[in-house]
Structures are given as structure tokens and as C-alpha cells.
Design a protein around this motif. Sequence first.
Motif, short mmCIF file in Angstrom:
data_model
loop_
_atom_site.label_atom_id
_atom_site.label_comp_id
_atom_site.label_asym_id
_atom_site.label_seq_id
_atom_site.Cartn_x
_atom_site.Cartn_y
_atom_site.Cartn_z
N GLY A 1 0.82 -1.20 0.00
CA GLY A 1 0.00 0.00 0.00
C GLY A 1 0.86 1.25 0.00
O GLY A 1 1.85 1.36 -0.73
N VAL A 2 0.50 2.20 0.84
CA VAL A 2 1.23 3.46 0.94
C VAL A 2 1.91 3.58 2.30
O VAL A 2 2.03 4.67 2.85
N ASP A 3 2.36 2.46 2.83
CA ASP A 3 3.06 2.45 4.12
C ASP A 3 4.36 3.25 4.00
O ASP A 3 5.28 2.87 3.26
N ALA A 4 4.46 4.36 4.74
CA ALA A 4 5.63 5.24 4.62
C ALA A 4 6.91 4.54 5.05
O ALA A 4 7.98 4.75 4.46
N THR A 5 6.83 3.69 6.09
CA THR A 5 8.02 2.99 6.57
C THR A 5 8.59 2.08 5.49
O THR A 5 9.80 2.02 5.27
N VAL A 6 7.71 1.37 4.81
CA VAL A 6 8.16 0.47 3.75
C VAL A 6 8.78 1.25 2.60
O VAL A 6 9.84 0.88 2.07
N TRP A 7 8.16 2.35 2.20
CA TRP A 7 8.67 3.08 1.05
C TRP A 7 9.96 3.81 1.37
O TRP A 7 10.77 4.07 0.48
N LYS A 8 10.18 4.15 2.64
CA LYS A 8 11.50 4.67 3.02
C LYS A 8 12.57 3.59 2.83
O LYS A 8 13.68 3.87 2.38
#
Length: 289
Positions: free
Chosen positions: A197-204
Motif C-alpha cells: 500500500g502506501v506504508d511510509a516505513t516500507v517506502w522509506k
Amino acid sequence: MTSSNTSSAAPTPGSLSQAPAEKPSAPPINVLPSQLAQSYSLAHPVVLLGLCAWRFEAVVESTTRELLRDLPWLAALQFVYVITCLPPAGSSFGEVTPGPEDKKRASRSSTGSSAPVRPGKSSHRRKTSAKISWASVWARLMPASLAFGLTTLLATPAIAILLVLFGAPLTTHNVETFLCAAHMALLSSTPLIYVHGVDATVWKEVWGISRPADIVWGSALGTGLGAWFGAIPIPLDWDRTWQAFPITILTGAYIGYAMGGLLSRTPFVYGKRIQFAPGPADEDEKKTN
């Protein structure tokens, strides 16, 4: 005098300021445990490589037309792949609705009453199972649709900009650059958005290249590395028609996607992270040695 300073320096419960707890990293993604998912997850990269090899000569002859013509086929294959083999964002591994709680609730509702089951109740049970199956399908189709939408609106322009920054022509071949970015976005970004999804932790972690290796991250990283190595033949003076931009870049991206996804599933790679610098434990070990 010393005791007074000690008591005044001691923290009081009201003055304590706790730092916000850092959100734990998302664990590596596994393929769904069904036999269909396990089998197709292995066949999918082979199908993509076969499509790439079959259409290679046509792409060399007419790059723009063939890349545009192959884009719907790639989108369809990726759509089937994510909904068949991967868990959607927000669901636990292998537990797409109906989950265990739904099954327990259904069992209670079916056994809660002591009255004998009448023949007319069978239609109600069929309706309940149909609702559960439709809920399960919707739980996969909705994240897949959102993933394809975000891939088109966000990932494709971002990859196109990265291609230009890494040497793609800025004033010419704009259509080819956009089509190359669209192919790479469908390969790399769509599965990532579907499972995270749009999980900020993952995309970092994605942008920092620090995600633990799994089939999704391995495929995305392999796509980027394959495109990087695929650009090597372009400036060479071999005078071959297939050296034109972006044929070798896309070929490398497809090969990297397949190899990255397959290698990341092996026990030697799965769950590992790329480390560009030694961690604190490694530094301490070096100092002691």
C-alpha cells in the motif's frame, strides 16, 4: 548541598518525555500457500521472458508501436499475478477474507441454534458462501485496482524522470522514454504497491534500498539493476539495430525482474538486507580483532 542538587536533577514523572516508538519494519512477503499461487509464481517470470523473446524482433523493427501494443498484455499478466500469488496490503499472510474469525462466526451461526435444520435452509447457506467468496474476490481486486492506478499516476512519471536523470534523451525519444517507464513501473511498482500500500516505513526502505529480500522487493530491485546493465550496449559502436534506446534497457529490466524474483526466494537470499556500510556489531568486532 549535594543531596539537594541530586533530588532536583532527578526526573519527575510529569517531566518525562517519551520519544515516539518507531514503527517496526514490515516482514518479508511470502507467496500465498495455495498450490496455484506457488506454481504460477514460478511460471510467471518464465512467461514474461517468453513474451519478451517472442516480441523482441518486432520491438526492434517498430519500437514505439510494439511497446504500446505489448503494454496491455503486460498489465494483464501482472494483474493476474498479484491477485493470484501475493497477499494484498493490510492482510496477514495467506489470510485473505474470509479469515479465521469469519469462519468461527459462520460456524457459530450454523451451530448456535438447537433447532433442526430444515430443507429450506440450504439456499441460505449457499447465499452465505457466495457472499464470502465475493468478499474474498473484492478484497483482492480493490487493492489491485488501486495499485495499477498509483502505478500509472505516480510510478510511471517518477521512473521516466529517473531515466532522464540517468542519461535518457531529454529533447527526443520522449514517447519511448515514457513507454519504457510504463513497462518498468508495471514490473516493479505494481506488486510493491499491492502488498504494501502506501506504508511510509516500507517506502522509506524501498528508496533507501534496505528492504529485506523477498519475491516482491527482489523483482523490483532486479528490474532496476537489469535496466542499468541493459544500458551498457547503447553507446557501443557496434552499429546494431537492437542497440537503439530503449530496447536493451527494457530487455535487461525483464531479465532482471525474473532473476531477482527467483533468487530472492532462495534460503541464501530471503530475508537478507543490502548493507552498504558495516553495522555497529561489525565495527565492534573489527576493533576487538
